[in-house]
Design an enzyme around this catalytic site. Structure first.
Site, mmCIF file in Angstrom:
data_model
loop_
_atom_site.group_PDB
_atom_site.id
_atom_site.type_symbol
_atom_site.label_atom_id
_atom_site.label_comp_id
_atom_site.label_asym_id
_atom_site.label_seq_id
_atom_site.Cartn_x
_atom_site.Cartn_y
_atom_site.Cartn_z
ATOM 1 N N GLU A 67 0.834 -1.266 0.100
ATOM 2 C CA GLU A 67 -0.019 0.045 0.069
ATOM 3 C C GLU A 67 0.896 1.238 0.211
ATOM 4 O O GLU A 67 0.607 2.320 -0.776
ATOM 5 C CB GLU A 67 -0.766 0.080 1.245
ATOM 6 C CG GLU A 67 -2.054 -0.787 1.203
ATOM 7 C CD GLU A 67 -1.888 -2.345 1.333
ATOM 8 O OE1 GLU A 67 -0.752 -2.588 2.029
ATOM 9 O OE2 GLU A 67 -2.598 -3.350 1.398
ATOM 10 N N HIS A 136 -10.654 -4.764 9.910
ATOM 11 C CA HIS A 136 -11.377 -4.758 8.640
ATOM 12 C C HIS A 136 -12.490 -3.780 8.881
ATOM 13 O O HIS A 136 -13.538 -4.125 8.056
ATOM 14 C CB HIS A 136 -11.620 -6.221 7.944
ATOM 15 C CG HIS A 136 -10.351 -6.764 7.588
ATOM 16 N ND1 HIS A 136 -9.240 -7.418 8.414
ATOM 17 C CD2 HIS A 136 -10.125 -6.943 6.285
ATOM 18 C CE1 HIS A 136 -8.770 -7.639 7.590
ATOM 19 N NE2 HIS A 136 -8.832 -7.684 6.277
#
Ligand SMILES: Cc1ncc(C[n+]2csc(CCOP(=O)(O)OP(=O)(O)O)c2C)c(N)n1
Lengths: 333, 332
Positions: A67, A136
């Site tokens: 990322e 998440h």
């Protein structure tokens, strides 16, 4: 006035996002998408399904699970002539990109005295209740709102998602675009004709006179359900969606607060030092003498998001909590 | 055309020109940095600055192999890269002093000079912070097919940053025209790199399939030759490379770092300064090759000094930005 949408066609929020990307990619060859599993898989949420077939794997580009690295590459590519859209699968992973976004993307324009610019979009997800547990499920958009140089967009409907994403891609600045992962299948009217929605313009989702509920992303729908419950009690609630947290349409928020004199602010991010706190402060500063009660915040509970359904559900504001908070603000009316 | 008739003569003439150009640039960086130190000592410069003295051959040798349109990213120790890429000294000094006429209107300062006209994507005060940007610029160059190459300068301290390896991996996968140029001056701030860096540095790059070479960072001709080889290779579409330039910073980590005994020996500094000065080494070579003599060096020195002095005077006299500029340029 609520924005009136004259469309007979209904599509999902996921489809709206895909349409916006595809239209912008057809319009401008510099636009491309990069991220994990974006090509054949069409992202983990299947939002980009089929795009690689039209645009090829050069423009719908699968990356390694890096990322920070691919966000950094997007910053450099944006500075030198491309218009990248990076896909961060789960918004929880933005932590890995923070230096690229905060120290690089956000500051390049200012540090260079206005010479370089970074026209890029980061798409990320927010929202709990997917039973995905603490890493998440977070809604971390407030982190970016804190940083000068970034813009932050949180659409609540397919119509807004499409129009705002197109504007975000055309913007000359780094824009973080948040989609609620629980809303990808949420349907709404979206015209087939081309349109954009400017960043920085709130939308009054429902007009009312007794209380203002400012809500973001999926909380808009919780607020609208609560407004219906309140209507049964003869309480008229106005629901406003700022749509972009920066730039923030302060005037629309303050005007509504002045009109109704009571305000609830809802946001699925954490309450402490969060987006709702900022909006509450803006309203307190701008409408203090017209307020009949302190501005009330309703946000995610200040705990890591738990896994077990009854625990997780307890962390998010519901129409019932909004209903009760509204009644309390109105002195039990 | 002469090239056709006397190809070797022309080549050697070009080589002579290049050598003197590189000598002049190295000297320019040296005098620039001496003046930075002087401005700091005289309390005319706000903040601190990280001097490039001792490392001049790297920036100059590398940038000699680049075109004006090619990109570089730089570091907190970035004045040398900036000068080597062709920036104007007066606007650089103005930036260092926080003046409106500076490259970034005074908003960046020593650690953030950027200049689109010379392909300088900016110095970066985050160690390893420009690795992504450099790789992204190479990505765009490849996509846009404009033939540009990007050199990412960083100190060996950046070898500790994970993002460097993330982008090297992608640069190799996608064959991007980027050169990772590690300037190993042996100290991460105040800590010897052997305490922070395991294994072999070039092997790290080789793990991603990046070709690489260790070069003597005090020898501008060696730097140029290696840089040219890998830059040309990248431009030809053959992908990224990693160069490890071994060098030494002659002074403190920054201008205020004057007592350095606790992390490195005076004797070590003395040895590098007396035996490994890149400008000294190069002038010896130029004399031996009959490419220059003392009179020529004196002439160049006088010219460069005059240019640097003018630039300093310009910057000192230049006005500060008015305070109402503070919230301009936040958004494009
Ligand atoms: C991410 C980050 N961590 C720490 C620092 C503080 N810092 C500034 S320079 C430096 C040492 C850098 O060493 P190196 O990369 O070898 O460059 P050099 O100063 O030797 O040229 C450190 C630790 C920083 N600027 N950025």
């Amino acid at each position: 006035m609520p924005e009136t949408i004259t469309a007979t066609r209904e599509i999902t929020l996921g489809e709206a996002v895909r349409e916006a990307l595809a239209e912008e990619m057809r319009r401008d060859s510099r636009v491309f998408v990069m991220g994990e599993d974006v090509a054949q898989a069409g992202t983990a949420f299947k939002v980009l399904s089929g795009m690689v077939d039209e645009f090829g794997s050069d423009r719908v580009l699968d990356t390694p699970i890096s990322e920070a690295g691919f966000t950094g590459i997007a910053v450099g590519a944006a500075m030198t002539g491309m218009r990248p859209v990076v896909d961060i699968m789960f918004g929880d992973f933005v932590g890995l990109t923070m230096d690229q976004m905060v120290n690089q993307a956000a500051k390049v324009h200012y540090m260079s005295g206005g010479k370089w610019k970074v026209p890029m979009v980061m798409r990320a997800t927010l929202g709990a209740t997917r039973r995905s547990a603490a890493q998440h499920s977070q809604s971390l958009h407030a982190w970016f709102c804190h940083i000068p140089g970034l813009k932050v967009v949180l659409p609540s409907t397919p119509y807004d998602a499409k129009g705002l994403l197109k504007s975000a891609i055309r913007d000359e600045n780094p824009v973080v675009f948040y989609e609620d992962k629980m809303m990808f299948r949420f349907k709404g009217p979206v015209p087939a004709e081309e349109y954009t929605i400017p960043l920085g313009v709130a939308d009054i989702k429902r007009e009312g006179s007794d209380i203002t509920i400012v809500a973001t992303s999926s909380m808009v729908h919780v607020a609208l359900s609560a407004a219906k419950l309140l209507e049964e009690e003869d309480i008229s609630a106005e629901v406003i969606d700022p749509r972009t947290l920066w730039p923030l349409d302060e005037k629309t928020l303050i005007d509504s607060a002045k009109k109704t004199s009571r305000v609830i602010v809802m946001d699925e991010g954490y309450g402490r030092y969060g987006a709702a706190a900022e909006i509450a402060a803006v309203i307190a500063e701008g409408a203090f003498f017209d307020l009949e009660a302190p501005v009330k915040r309703l946000c995610a509970m200040h705990v890591p998001i738990p896994f077990s359904p009854p625990l997780e559900d307890a962390t998010v504001p519901t129409e019932k909590t909004v209903f009760e908070a509204a009644r309390a603000l109105l002195g039990g009316k | 055309m002469t090239t056709a008739i006397h190809p070797t003569k022309t080549e050697s003439a070009l080589e002579a020109e290049r050598c003197l150009r590189m000598y002049r640039r190295m000297l320019m960086i040296r005098l620039f940095e001496e003046n930075v130190n002087d401005l700091y000592t005289r309390a005319l410069m706000p903040g601190l600055a990280h001097l490039y003295i001792g490392e001049e051959a790297i920036a100059v040798g590398v940038c000699e192999a680049l075109t004006q349109d090619d990109y570089i990213t730089s570091t907190h120790r970035g004045h040398g890269h900036c000068v080597a890429k062709g920036a104007a000294l007066d606007r650089m000094f103005a930036e260092l002093l926080g003046k409106e006429a500076g490259y970034c209107k005074g908003k960046g300062g020593s650690m953030h000079i950027a200049d689109p006209d010379t392909g300088n994507l900016g110095a970066n005060a985050i160690v390893g912070g420009s690795a992504g940007i450099a790789t992204g610029a190479a990505f765009a160059a490849k996509r846009l097919g404009n033939g540009r190459v990007c050199v990412c300068f960083f100190g060996e301290g950046a070898l500790g940053q994970g993002v460097l390896y993330e982008v090297m991996n992608m640069a190799a996968l996608w064959k991007l025209p980027v050169i990772y140029l590690c300037e190993n001056n042996m100290y991460n701030e105040y800590t010897h790199y052997s305490e922070t860096t395991a294994g072999d540095i070039l092997t790290r790059a080789a793990g991603f399939g990046l070709p690489g070479e260790a070069i003597d960072g005090q020898d501008v001709r060696a730097v140029y030759a290696a840089a040219k080889k890998f830059i040309d290779r990248a431009r030809a579409g053959e992908g990224p490379a990693f160069l490890l330039a071994n060098t030494y910073r002659f002074f403190g980590h920054h201008v205020g770092d004057v007592s350095r005994d606790y992390y490195r020996a005076k004797q070590e500094e003395q040895t590098w300064k007396s035996q490994r000065d890149p400008i000294q080494l190069f002038s010896t070579y130029l004399v031996a090759q009959n490419l220059a003599d003392q009179a020529r060096f004196d002439e160049i020195y006088a010219e460069v000094k005059a240019e640097v002095d003018r630039a300093v005077q310009f910057a000192v006299a230049a006005p500060y930005p008015s305070a109402d500029k503070v919230d301009q340029d936040v958004y494009a």
